[in-house]
Write a protein that holds these residues in place. Structure first.
Motif, PDB file in Angstrom:
ATOM      1  N   PRO A 245      18.566  75.598  53.895  1.00 28.33           N
ATOM      2  CA  PRO A 245      17.276  76.302  53.963  1.00 28.33           C
ATOM      3  C   PRO A 245      17.130  77.242  55.154  1.00 28.33           C
ATOM      4  O   PRO A 245      16.480  78.294  55.044  1.00 28.33           O
ATOM      5  N   ASP A 246      17.735  76.915  56.303  1.00 27.54           N
ATOM      6  CA  ASP A 246      17.617  77.773  57.484  1.00 27.54           C
ATOM      7  C   ASP A 246      18.208  79.158  57.253  1.00 27.54           C
ATOM      8  O   ASP A 246      17.849  80.116  57.956  1.00 27.54           O
ATOM      9  N   ALA A 247      19.113  79.271  56.294  1.00 24.06           N
ATOM     10  CA  ALA A 247      19.754  80.557  56.019  1.00 24.06           C
ATOM     11  C   ALA A 247      18.779  81.556  55.384  1.00 24.06           C
ATOM     12  O   ALA A 247      19.084  82.743  55.293  1.00 24.06           O
ATOM     13  N   TYR A 248      17.604  81.063  54.978  1.00 25.77           N
ATOM     14  CA  TYR A 248      16.608  81.931  54.348  1.00 25.77           C
ATOM     15  C   TYR A 248      15.371  82.114  55.230  1.00 25.77           C
ATOM     16  O   TYR A 248      14.380  82.695  54.789  1.00 25.77           O
ATOM     17  N   SER A 249      15.452  81.622  56.464  1.00 21.02           N
ATOM     18  CA  SER A 249      14.338  81.744  57.403  1.00 21.02           C
ATOM     19  C   SER A 249      14.564  82.936  58.320  1.00 21.02           C
ATOM     20  O   SER A 249      15.473  82.921  59.157  1.00 21.02           O
ATOM     21  N   LYS A 250      13.737  83.977  58.167  1.00 17.57           N
ATOM     22  CA  LYS A 250      13.892  85.164  59.005  1.00 17.57           C
ATOM     23  C   LYS A 250      13.703  84.814  60.480  1.00 17.57           C
ATOM     24  O   LYS A 250      14.422  85.337  61.348  1.00 17.57           O
ATOM     25  N   THR A 251      12.786  83.921  60.768  1.00 18.98           N
ATOM     26  CA  THR A 251      12.549  83.521  62.152  1.00 18.98           C
ATOM     27  C   THR A 251      13.781  82.872  62.756  1.00 18.98           C
ATOM     28  O   THR A 251      14.210  83.214  63.866  1.00 18.98           O
ATOM     29  N   ASP A 252      14.381  81.937  62.005  1.00 16.39           N
ATOM     30  CA  ASP A 252      15.578  81.254  62.502  1.00 16.39           C
ATOM     31  C   ASP A 252      16.752  82.209  62.625  1.00 16.39           C
ATOM     32  O   ASP A 252      17.530  82.132  63.590  1.00 16.39           O
ATOM     33  N   ILE A 253      16.897  83.107  61.664  1.00 19.59           N
ATOM     34  CA  ILE A 253      17.998  84.072  61.713  1.00 19.59           C
ATOM     35  C   ILE A 253      17.832  85.013  62.895  1.00 19.59           C
ATOM     36  O   ILE A 253      18.781  85.287  63.628  1.00 19.59           O
ATOM     37  N   ASP A 254      16.620  85.517  63.090  1.00 21.42           N
ATOM     38  CA  ASP A 254      16.372  86.439  64.206  1.00 21.42           C
ATOM     39  C   ASP A 254      16.682  85.774  65.546  1.00 21.42           C
ATOM     40  O   ASP A 254      17.261  86.394  66.452  1.00 21.42           O
ATOM     41  N   LYS A 255      16.297  84.506  65.699  1.00 21.11           N
ATOM     42  CA  LYS A 255      16.590  83.772  66.938  1.00 21.11           C
ATOM     43  C   LYS A 255      18.095  83.632  67.136  1.00 21.11           C
ATOM     44  O   LYS A 255      18.622  83.810  68.229  1.00 21.11           O
ATOM     45  N   LEU A 256      18.783  83.279  66.045  1.00 15.31           N
ATOM     46  CA  LEU A 256      20.242  83.109  66.115  1.00 15.31           C
ATOM     47  C   LEU A 256      20.921  84.406  66.528  1.00 15.31           C
ATOM     48  O   LEU A 256      21.795  84.404  67.412  1.00 15.31           O
ATOM     49  N   ILE A 257      20.555  85.511  65.901  1.00  8.67           N
ATOM     50  CA  ILE A 257      21.185  86.795  66.199  1.00  8.67           C
ATOM     51  C   ILE A 257      20.894  87.208  67.642  1.00  8.67           C
ATOM     52  O   ILE A 257      21.787  87.717  68.352  1.00  8.67           O
ATOM     53  N   HIS A 258      19.687  86.972  68.112  1.00  7.97           N
ATOM     54  CA  HIS A 258      19.319  87.317  69.497  1.00  7.97           C
ATOM     55  C   HIS A 258      20.184  86.531  70.486  1.00  7.97           C
ATOM     56  O   HIS A 258      20.752  87.109  71.431  1.00  7.97           O
ATOM     57  N   ILE A 259      20.309  85.240  70.269  1.00 13.13           N
ATOM     58  CA  ILE A 259      21.122  84.403  71.158  1.00 13.13           C
ATOM     59  C   ILE A 259      22.589  84.808  71.083  1.00 13.13           C
ATOM     60  O   ILE A 259      23.289  84.885  72.102  1.00 13.13           O
ATOM     61  N   THR A 260      23.054  85.089  69.877  1.00 15.78           N
ATOM     62  CA  THR A 260      24.455  85.485  69.692  1.00 15.78           C
ATOM     63  C   THR A 260      24.767  86.774  70.436  1.00 15.78           C
ATOM     64  O   THR A 260      25.783  86.879  71.138  1.00 15.78           O
ATOM     65  N   GLN A 261      23.903  87.750  70.315  1.00 13.93           N
ATOM     66  CA  GLN A 261      24.122  89.026  70.990  1.00 13.93           C
ATOM     67  C   GLN A 261      24.109  88.855  72.505  1.00 13.93           C
ATOM     68  O   GLN A 261      24.906  89.483  73.217  1.00 13.93           O
ATOM     69  N   ASN A 262      23.225  88.013  73.001  1.00 14.68           N
ATOM     70  CA  ASN A 262      23.187  87.740  74.437  1.00 14.68           C
ATOM     71  C   ASN A 262      24.479  87.046  74.888  1.00 14.68           C
ATOM     72  O   ASN A 262      25.042  87.381  75.946  1.00 14.68           O
ATOM     73  N   LEU A 263      24.936  86.089  74.096  1.00 20.25           N
ATOM     74  CA  LEU A 263      26.176  85.377  74.434  1.00 20.25           C
ATOM     75  C   LEU A 263      27.365  86.337  74.480  1.00 20.25           C
ATOM     76  O   LEU A 263      28.179  86.296  75.409  1.00 20.25           O
ATOM     77  N   LEU A 264      27.461  87.190  73.488  1.00 17.82           N
ATOM     78  CA  LEU A 264      28.591  88.114  73.439  1.00 17.82           C
ATOM     79  C   LEU A 264      28.518  89.137  74.554  1.00 17.82           C
ATOM     80  O   LEU A 264      29.538  89.588  75.057  1.00 17.82           O
ATOM     81  N   SER A 265      27.310  89.492  74.942  1.00 14.13           N
ATOM     82  CA  SER A 265      27.145  90.414  76.065  1.00 14.13           C
ATOM     83  C   SER A 265      27.620  89.763  77.365  1.00 14.13           C
ATOM     84  O   SER A 265      28.305  90.387  78.171  1.00 14.13           O
ATOM     85  N   ILE A 266      27.267  88.491  77.522  1.00 19.90           N
ATOM     86  CA  ILE A 266      27.700  87.762  78.721  1.00 19.90           C
ATOM     87  C   ILE A 266      29.218  87.584  78.713  1.00 19.90           C
ATOM     88  O   ILE A 266      29.899  87.773  79.726  1.00 19.90           O
ATOM     89  N   GLU A 267      29.750  87.201  77.534  1.00 21.33           N
ATOM     90  CA  GLU A 267      31.198  86.963  77.419  1.00 21.33           C
ATOM     91  C   GLU A 267      31.983  88.241  77.690  1.00 21.33           C
ATOM     92  O   GLU A 267      33.078  88.207  78.239  1.00 21.33           O
ATOM     93  N   ARG A 268      31.438  89.367  77.285  1.00 25.67           N
ATOM     94  CA  ARG A 268      32.128  90.626  77.492  1.00 25.67           C
ATOM     95  C   ARG A 268      32.084  91.028  78.954  1.00 25.67           C
ATOM     96  O   ARG A 268      32.702  91.899  79.402  1.00 25.67           O
TER      97      ARG A 268
END
Length: 268
Positions: A245-268
């Protein structure tokens, strides 16, 4: 029509079997592995089996995002386009549970690396004809802990694996909306297929690895799946179906993408 196809994690298992099937049809197939010697051996093997000389590959350890970036740079240098990207590389058990920055290897290999690689290959995919991205999910999907993803909390191998696969699925649905010109499908290739990963993780299997390879092949090149995007294919049921069900939650997806982008920015 000959396609240019990149399959990650394709020196064994269903990735390798799919590479053989696709190369057998005459497509230009690029395989990937973390060990260069094994990679070149597999390339030679596929050429010998299929009589197709348009087989090559790239090396990168997906637990190292610097290596993923180097691989992406090399691909962009070598290839004018990619028609099909199959993000197949994955890990369940690993000698090292975390990288030097404290990130779980399951999240790195199964989610962050394909996310990062794909982002770097979008220009090549946009050059492709009927471009498709096939992301290897799993029947095992579990709510993503943002702390675990960020390396602030530890999980069991099985839980980290399940969370990484849901993260991959959520990103797949996000990418399908963000890139309407590219078809994106997340797929459970089948539970407990006869692969090294399943053997290491569970010590048993339910189905032949060919079951998984066949659905990767079909999703990649069959006209039946042309234009289908933003969906989850459950090969246990041999049909499209609901993901977590979380795969259809825009709120959960937006949070995931935000955290992911921050992580990749830090890792880079």
């Amino acid at each position: 029509m000959q396609k240019t196809i990149l399959i990650t994690g394709s020196t064994d298992g269903i990735g390798k079997l799919a590479a053989i099937k696709l190369a057998g049809d005459g497509h230009a197939v690029y395989v990937h592995g973390r060990d260069s010697e094994k990679l070149h051996s597999v390339i030679s093997e596929i050429k010998s089996i299929t009589k197709n000389e348009n087989v090559d590959g790239f090396t990168a350890d997906f637990s190292d995002l610097d290596a993923v970036k180097q691989m992406a740079d090399q691909i962009n240098k070598d290839l004018p386009k990619i028609d099909i990207l199959i993000n197949n590389a994955g890990v369940f058990k690993s000698p090292e549970s975390h990288d030097k920055q404290g990130l779980d290897i399951r999240f790195l290999v199964n989610y962050l690396a394909p996310y990062f690689l794909t982002g770097n290959l979008i220009p090549l995919l946009n050059n492709g004809i009927d471009p498709r991205i096939i992301n290897l999910s799993s029947a095992a999907q579990s709510c993503v802990s943002h702390d675990a993803l960020s390396g602030k909390a530890n999980l069991s191998q099985a839980e980290a694996y399940a969370q990484s696969k849901l993260a991959l699925t959520m990103w797949s649905f996000h990418l399908a909306q963000a890139m309407p010109g590219i078809a994106v499908i997340a797929v459970n290739p089948g539970s407990l297929l006869n692969t090294k990963m399943a053997a290491e993780a569970y010590g048993q299997y339910w189905s032949s690895a060919d079951k998984g390879a066949d659905i990767l092949y079909d999703l990649a090149v069959s006209e039946v799946y042309k234009g289908i995007t933003g969906k989850y294919f459950d090969n246990d049921k041999e049909s499209f179906g609901p993901a977590h069900p979380d795969a259809y939650s825009k709120t959960d997806i937006d949070k995931l993408i935000h955290i992911t982008q921050n992580l990749l920015s830090i890792e880079r």
